[in-house]
Structures are given as C-alpha cells and as structure tokens.
Design an enzyme around this catalytic site. Structure first.
Site, PDB file in Angstrom:
ATOM      1  N   GLU A  48      10.887  20.584  27.783  1.00 53.77           N
ATOM      2  CA  GLU A  48      10.783  19.361  27.968  1.00 53.77           C
ATOM      3  C   GLU A  48      12.289  18.595  27.314  1.00 53.77           C
ATOM      4  OE1 GLU A  48       7.735  17.109  26.100  1.00 53.77           O
ATOM      5  OE2 GLU A  48       9.069  15.462  26.023  1.00 53.77           O
ATOM      6  N   ARG A  52      16.474  10.509  25.868  1.00 52.63           N
ATOM      7  CA  ARG A  52      16.835   9.691  24.701  1.00 52.63           C
ATOM      8  C   ARG A  52      18.359   9.868  24.281  1.00 52.63           C
ATOM      9  NH1 ARG A  52      13.558  10.844  19.890  1.00 52.63           N
ATOM     10  NH2 ARG A  52      11.962  12.243  20.927  1.00 52.63           N
ATOM     11  N   THR A  76      10.198  11.326  27.134  1.00 49.34           N
ATOM     12  CA  THR A  76      10.384   9.957  27.070  1.00 49.34           C
ATOM     13  C   THR A  76      10.739   9.100  28.507  1.00 49.34           C
ATOM     14  OG1 THR A  76      11.848  10.929  25.220  1.00 49.34           O
ATOM     15  CG2 THR A  76      11.527   8.576  25.035  1.00 49.34           C
ATOM     16  N   LYS A 133      -1.152  13.891  26.777  1.00 53.08           N
ATOM     17  CA  LYS A 133      -0.415  14.222  25.571  1.00 53.08           C
ATOM     18  C   LYS A 133      -1.176  13.371  24.512  1.00 53.08           C
ATOM     19  CE  LYS A 133       4.069  13.018  23.724  1.00 53.08           C
ATOM     20  NZ  LYS A 133       5.675  12.925  24.015  1.00 53.08           N
TER      21      LYS A 133
HETATM   22  O1  ELE Z   1      10.271  11.377  23.225  1.00 47.83           O
HETATM   23  C1  ELE Z   1       9.060  11.633  23.224  1.00 47.83           C
HETATM   24  O2  ELE Z   1       8.505  11.437  24.319  1.00 47.83           O
HETATM   25  C2  ELE Z   1       8.163  12.504  22.429  1.00 47.83           C
HETATM   26  O3  ELE Z   1       7.588  13.316  22.758  1.00 47.83           O
HETATM   27  C3  ELE Z   1       8.357  12.147  21.259  1.00 47.83           C
HETATM   28  C4  ELE Z   1       9.063  12.948  20.165  1.00 47.83           C
HETATM   29  O4  ELE Z   1      10.027  13.736  20.189  1.00 47.83           O
HETATM   30  C5  ELE Z   1       7.811  14.024  19.880  1.00 47.83           C
HETATM   31  O5  ELE Z   1       6.888  13.694  19.454  1.00 47.83           O
HETATM   32  C6  ELE Z   1       8.463  15.280  18.958  1.00 47.83           C
HETATM   33  O6  ELE Z   1       7.806  14.959  17.670  1.00 47.83           O
HETATM   34  P1  ELE Z   1       8.212  15.934  16.552  1.00 47.83           P
HETATM   35  O7  ELE Z   1       7.716  17.372  16.951  1.00 47.83           O
HETATM   36  O8  ELE Z   1       7.258  15.338  15.356  1.00 47.83           O
HETATM   37  O9  ELE Z   1       9.764  15.962  16.320  1.00 47.83           O
END
Ligand code: ELE
Length: 214
Positions: A48, A52, A76, A133
């Site tokens: 994924e 961003r 995202t 999710k």
């Molecule tokens: O942008 C998105 O759609 C996401 O999925 C948000 C974050 O990037 C994830 O939640 C990763 O979170 P961490 O593993 O805690 O760094």
C-alpha cells in the site's frame, strides 16, 4: 446492481495474501523500487502506497509497471477523484482512512475502507462493505474494541492499522475478525532515509515468519 459496489472479492484475497499490509510513505521517487524490492525480498507482495507525498502516484505507476508480480494499492484515498487517479496509475486496490457516501459509490477499484465505531461499521455494511480497515487501531480502542465489535457484528473482517508493530501484531492477528494488520513499522522512515533496504527486508521477513497464520 446496487449503486454501492461494496467489498470486491479481491479485497479478502489481498487481505489473506500475507499477515502484514505495509503502509508505505515514499518521499522520493528513486526510493520506490528499492523499497518495493526490499519488501518483496522479505516476503510481502501486497503493497500500500499512501497518496501522501508528491511522487506517490508516480511511485505506484513505476512499481506496477516494473514489478508486475506485486499487487500495488493506493492508501490515504479520500475522494472518488483520488480513486480515479490511483486506477490510472495502475493501482489494483484502494485503502481509505474513513468512508464517505461518495467514496462508497466509487467503482474505479476494490476499496478497503476505514472505520472506527459500531455505527461506522453498520453504515459500511449498509453500503455492502464486509471487509474493513480499523483505523487508527490502537488509539481507537485496539484489541478490546475489535473484540467488542466482533460480538454483534461477527460477519465483518478487519485489517487493523495505526499503532501496530512487531510487539502487538500477533495479539491483533489472533482475533477471529482480523485477517491481516497494516503498518509502517516494516518500512521505518529512518531506514528509508538511510537507504537501509536490508533492514527493511529483515523487518519484513521477521514479520512474515512470526505472524503468518498457520
Ligand atoms: O494514510 C493512511 O491511509 C493510513 O493508513 C494511515 C497510517 O499511515 C497508518 O495508520 C500507519 O500507521 P502506523 O503503522 O502507526 O505508522
């Protein structure tokens, strides 16, 4: 056909390809292939890439073209327009942090939408989504919350994401309603900055070995 396509059959397939869906934030296009290769070498093929960073769509395009055995998705995703751009770049699926009516109607690509509460799960079910999710997993209540939701809503399967790492992933994956976990811990920003691709392969292989469901 309903105007809400809901969960596409490929979503459960991608969610069960491996235990970890790596959330990739790619600041610079020259990191795209080394990062993809490091993850693939560690045993993860469903990737994924979050929309961003400025080069995210180009990174999706490059990996989709150069590494056809990997399955590249866009993360995202906030709007149907994001979904169209991701599809055009060659993404195979979409991940969103939450779900809106407009996004629920998009049919560019299979979508794994984010939810956080029982009401949001019920809304997603109304729009034909059964695979979701759970985001942000740890701040939103973590394992007790997923167990709680699993009582009245056992038909829904989750990919918890947000705050998951090598220490807590196994406990999430042990839940009946969790098929895989998402996270950035296998591709830490520091290793990316240093071009330490071997470290990313090591973390990935460690996660695959430790968390693959028997
Ligand atoms: O942008 C998105 O759609 C996401 O999925 C948000 C974050 O990037 C994830 O939640 C990763 O979170 P961490 O593993 O805690 O760094």
């Amino acid at each position: 056909m309903s105007k809400y396509p809901g969960t596409h059959a490929n979503v459960p397939k991608y969610m069960t390809t491996g235990p970890v869906l790596p959330v990739m934030v790619i600041p610079s296009l020259d990191q795209a292939l080394p990062l993809a290769d490091a993850l693939i070498a560690g045993g993860i093929t469903v990737l994924e890439i979050t929309l961003r960073t400025d080069c995210a769509l180009d990174a999706i395009k490059l990996i989709a073209k150069e590494r056809p055995d990997a399955v590249v998705g866009a993360g995202t995703v906030l709007t149907p327009h994001d979904a169209e751009k991701a599809a055009k770049a060659g993404a195979k699926f979409l991940v969103s942090p939450g779900l809106t009516k407009e996004l629920a109607k998009q049919d560019s690509l299979p979508l794994l939408p984010g939810v956080q509460t029982a009401s949001e799960v019920m809304q997603a079910l109304e729009w034909n989504f059964t695979h979701l999710k759970f985001f942000p997993a740890v701040p939103a209540g973590g394992i007790p919350m997923l167990k709680g939701i699993g009582g009245p809503l056992p038909q829904v399967k989750f990919c918890p994401t947000g705050g998951i790492d090598a220490k807590n992933a196994a406990d999430f994956l042990a839940l009946d309603n969790v098929l895989c976990v998402g996270g950035s811990w296998v591709a830490p920003a520091k290793a990316m900055q240093d071009g330490n691709w071997a470290e990313i392969t090591r973390l990935t292989a460690e996660a695959v070995a430790a968390f693959s469901k028997a």
